[in-house]
Design a protein around this motif. Structure first.
Motif, PDB file in Angstrom:
ATOM      1  N   HIS A 137      35.601  35.603  79.025  1.00 28.67           N
ATOM      2  CA  HIS A 137      36.340  36.065  77.849  1.00 28.67           C
ATOM      3  C   HIS A 137      37.768  35.529  77.885  1.00 28.67           C
ATOM      4  CE1 HIS A 137      32.945  38.540  76.932  1.00 28.67           C
ATOM      5  NE2 HIS A 137      33.036  39.205  78.067  1.00 28.67           N
ATOM      6  N   ARG A 138      38.310  35.216  76.723  1.00 30.41           N
ATOM      7  CA  ARG A 138      39.638  34.596  76.643  1.00 30.41           C
ATOM      8  C   ARG A 138      40.767  35.623  76.581  1.00 30.41           C
ATOM      9  NH1 ARG A 138      39.421  31.020  71.521  1.00 30.41           N
ATOM     10  NH2 ARG A 138      41.357  30.122  72.350  1.00 30.41           N
ATOM     11  N   ALA A 139      40.482  36.808  76.106  1.00 26.14           N
ATOM     12  CA  ALA A 139      41.504  37.855  75.994  1.00 26.14           C
ATOM     13  C   ALA A 139      40.841  39.204  76.262  1.00 26.14           C
ATOM     14  CB  ALA A 139      42.137  37.840  74.607  1.00 26.14           C
ATOM     15  N   VAL A 140      41.419  39.967  77.198  1.00 27.42           N
ATOM     16  CA  VAL A 140      40.827  41.244  77.617  1.00 27.42           C
ATOM     17  C   VAL A 140      41.934  42.269  77.788  1.00 27.42           C
ATOM     18  CG1 VAL A 140      39.474  42.429  79.380  1.00 27.42           C
ATOM     19  CG2 VAL A 140      38.946  40.045  78.808  1.00 27.42           C
ATOM     20  N   ILE A 141      41.702  43.463  77.232  1.00 29.58           N
ATOM     21  CA  ILE A 141      42.705  44.526  77.325  1.00 29.58           C
ATOM     22  C   ILE A 141      42.032  45.825  77.764  1.00 29.58           C
ATOM     23  CG2 ILE A 141      44.251  43.504  75.623  1.00 29.58           C
ATOM     24  CD1 ILE A 141      43.064  45.285  73.500  1.00 29.58           C
ATOM     25  N   PRO A 142      42.747  46.677  78.515  1.00 26.71           N
ATOM     26  CA  PRO A 142      42.186  47.976  78.884  1.00 26.71           C
ATOM     27  C   PRO A 142      42.516  49.030  77.830  1.00 26.71           C
ATOM     28  CG  PRO A 142      44.229  47.599  80.085  1.00 26.71           C
ATOM     29  CD  PRO A 142      44.026  46.407  79.179  1.00 26.71           C
ATOM     30  N   VAL A 191      49.117  30.887  75.631  1.00 26.89           N
ATOM     31  CA  VAL A 191      50.025  29.868  75.097  1.00 26.89           C
ATOM     32  C   VAL A 191      49.826  29.727  73.595  1.00 26.89           C
ATOM     33  CG1 VAL A 191      50.551  27.398  75.072  1.00 26.89           C
ATOM     34  CG2 VAL A 191      50.268  28.591  77.258  1.00 26.89           C
ATOM     35  N   ALA A 192      48.579  29.678  73.164  1.00 28.29           N
ATOM     36  CA  ALA A 192      48.295  29.537  71.731  1.00 28.29           C
ATOM     37  C   ALA A 192      48.772  30.759  70.961  1.00 28.29           C
ATOM     38  CB  ALA A 192      46.794  29.331  71.519  1.00 28.29           C
ATOM     39  N   ALA A 193      48.581  31.946  71.538  1.00 36.01           N
ATOM     40  CA  ALA A 193      48.984  33.181  70.860  1.00 36.01           C
ATOM     41  C   ALA A 193      50.481  33.234  70.629  1.00 36.01           C
ATOM     42  CB  ALA A 193      48.528  34.391  71.669  1.00 36.01           C
ATOM     43  N   ASP A 203      52.815  43.441  71.363  1.00 34.91           N
ATOM     44  CA  ASP A 203      51.473  43.459  71.925  1.00 34.91           C
ATOM     45  C   ASP A 203      50.923  42.030  71.923  1.00 34.91           C
ATOM     46  OD1 ASP A 203      48.297  44.395  70.566  1.00 34.91           O
ATOM     47  OD2 ASP A 203      48.880  44.394  72.670  1.00 34.91           O
ATOM     48  N   ASP A 204      50.694  41.487  73.108  1.00 36.59           N
ATOM     49  CA  ASP A 204      50.217  40.106  73.201  1.00 36.59           C
ATOM     50  C   ASP A 204      48.823  39.959  72.604  1.00 36.59           C
ATOM     51  OD1 ASP A 204      52.394  38.758  74.963  1.00 36.59           O
ATOM     52  OD2 ASP A 204      51.959  40.647  75.963  1.00 36.59           O
ATOM     53  N   ALA A 205      47.990  40.980  72.766  1.00 38.52           N
ATOM     54  CA  ALA A 205      46.646  40.917  72.201  1.00 38.52           C
ATOM     55  C   ALA A 205      46.699  40.810  70.679  1.00 38.52           C
ATOM     56  CB  ALA A 205      45.839  42.140  72.617  1.00 38.52           C
ATOM     57  N   GLY A 206      47.675  41.447  70.061  1.00 37.27           N
ATOM     58  CA  GLY A 206      47.830  41.348  68.619  1.00 37.27           C
ATOM     59  C   GLY A 206      48.113  39.929  68.175  1.00 37.27           C
ATOM     60  N   LEU A 207      48.876  39.202  68.968  1.00 31.30           N
ATOM     61  CA  LEU A 207      49.143  37.798  68.661  1.00 31.30           C
ATOM     62  C   LEU A 207      47.863  36.976  68.758  1.00 31.30           C
ATOM     63  CD1 LEU A 207      52.490  37.198  70.601  1.00 31.30           C
ATOM     64  CD2 LEU A 207      52.197  37.535  68.143  1.00 31.30           C
ATOM     65  N   ALA A 208      47.044  37.295  69.784  1.00 33.49           N
ATOM     66  CA  ALA A 208      45.775  36.583  69.943  1.00 33.49           C
ATOM     67  C   ALA A 208      44.843  36.868  68.760  1.00 33.49           C
ATOM     68  CB  ALA A 208      45.115  36.985  71.258  1.00 33.49           C
ATOM     69  N   GLU A 209      44.779  38.132  68.353  1.00 33.78           N
ATOM     70  CA  GLU A 209      43.945  38.501  67.206  1.00 33.78           C
ATOM     71  C   GLU A 209      44.374  37.726  65.962  1.00 33.78           C
ATOM     72  OE1 GLU A 209      43.651  42.804  66.518  1.00 33.78           O
ATOM     73  OE2 GLU A 209      44.379  43.029  68.574  1.00 33.78           O
ATOM     74  N   ARG A 210      45.678  37.603  65.786  1.00 30.82           N
ATOM     75  CA  ARG A 210      46.218  36.985  64.573  1.00 30.82           C
ATOM     76  C   ARG A 210      45.768  35.543  64.405  1.00 30.82           C
ATOM     77  NH1 ARG A 210      52.648  36.971  64.009  1.00 30.82           N
ATOM     78  NH2 ARG A 210      52.422  35.197  65.426  1.00 30.82           N
ATOM     79  N   ILE A 211      45.514  34.850  65.515  1.00 29.73           N
ATOM     80  CA  ILE A 211      45.073  33.456  65.410  1.00 29.73           C
ATOM     81  C   ILE A 211      43.571  33.317  65.646  1.00 29.73           C
ATOM     82  CG2 ILE A 211      47.337  32.556  66.035  1.00 29.73           C
ATOM     83  CD1 ILE A 211      46.195  31.903  68.815  1.00 29.73           C
ATOM     84  N   GLY A 212      42.858  34.445  65.633  1.00 28.59           N
ATOM     85  CA  GLY A 212      41.406  34.390  65.677  1.00 28.59           C
ATOM     86  C   GLY A 212      40.770  34.388  67.049  1.00 28.59           C
TER      87      GLY A 212
END
Length: 242
Positions: free
Chosen positions: A136-141, A186-188, A198-207
């Motif tokens: 998985h590329r992005a994982v959050i607890p 890096v992409a996020a 929230d770093d995960a939010g940045l990842a979500e924003r770019i898909g």
């Protein structure tokens, strides 16, 4: 030369790609805590919040990078073990995360962890790392939400109206560490404007798909004086989970 599957070079590439760096942003002022010093340097039973946070990751096989205000780099280096890298952060959390990323070396797995969560059990870190290593590329607890949640429409400063009741079974309260492959983080952050919390939010924003693993109640965040009192009571009780 391109490495072939099963070769020594391929095995080396796999080892490098699975190396872990834990970035701990600790450059915030923590004004809501009401202390006269940055939150990470507030005393927590004879040690700073920052020291206790770093303690929780020292048993991981990871490069640890702590990001603090520029004028506190020297102080942080005196407080922390010599193998923990300390770098200067910026005015925004995202700036600090990028400063940590620049110091992450060859690590292919990057965890971003709030310094204000000083009692997060090591098991939470390991669950995030294992999920990243599983592909998985992005994982959050996250942990289940206990309260009934209502979506509202604000009518004025003192009054709101409920528009719907939210199904809490489908919700999680998100904690840190938040884990990413290097390329995903890096992409996020590539087009972030410095306002993300929230770093995960940045990842979500770019898909980038973000997956959730089990968090832990002990990973609570210190934001207010009440939170600090609760953490101190937990330490008094001796019920800390490691």
């Amino acid at each position: 030369m391109t490495a072939t599957p099963g070769s020594a070079s391929a095995a080396q590439d796999d080892r490098v790609n699975s190396q872990v760096c834990v970035i701990i942003p600790a450059a915030g002022s923590g004004t809501r805590l009401g202390e006269s010093i940055p939150k990470a340097f507030v005393d927590l039973h004879g040690r700073t919040i920052l020291e206790r946070c770093v303690d929780q990751v020292l048993d991981l096989d990871a490069h640890v990078v702590v990001v603090v205000p520029a004028d506190l780099v020297g102080r942080a280096r005196l407080l922390l073990p010599p193998h923990v890298e300390v770098v200067a952060g910026g005015a925004h959390r995202s700036t600090s995360v990028r400063a940590g990323l620049a110091a992450a070396g060859d690590a292919g797995i990057i965890l971003v962890h709030d310094a204000a969560r000083p009692l997060t059990p090591a098991g939470v870190f390991r669950r995030v790392i294992d999920a990243i290593r599983a592909g998985h590329r992005a994982v959050i607890p996250g942990i289940p939400v206990a309260d009934t949640l209502k979506q509202i429409e604000q009518l004025d400063t003192d009054l709101a109206r409920v528009t719907t009741t939210v199904d809490r079974d489908l919700l999680r309260a998100i904690q840190t560490p938040q884990g990413f492959t290097r390329e995903a983080l890096v992409a996020a952050h590539a087009d972030d404007e410095g306002l993300a919390t929230d770093d995960a939010g940045l990842a979500e924003r770019i898909g980038i798909p973000v997956h959730v693993v089990e968090g832990h109640p002990m990973a609570m965040k210190i934001t207010t004086p009440w939170d600090l009192r609760v953490i101190r009571q937990i330490l008094d009780s001796g019920e800390v989970v490691t």
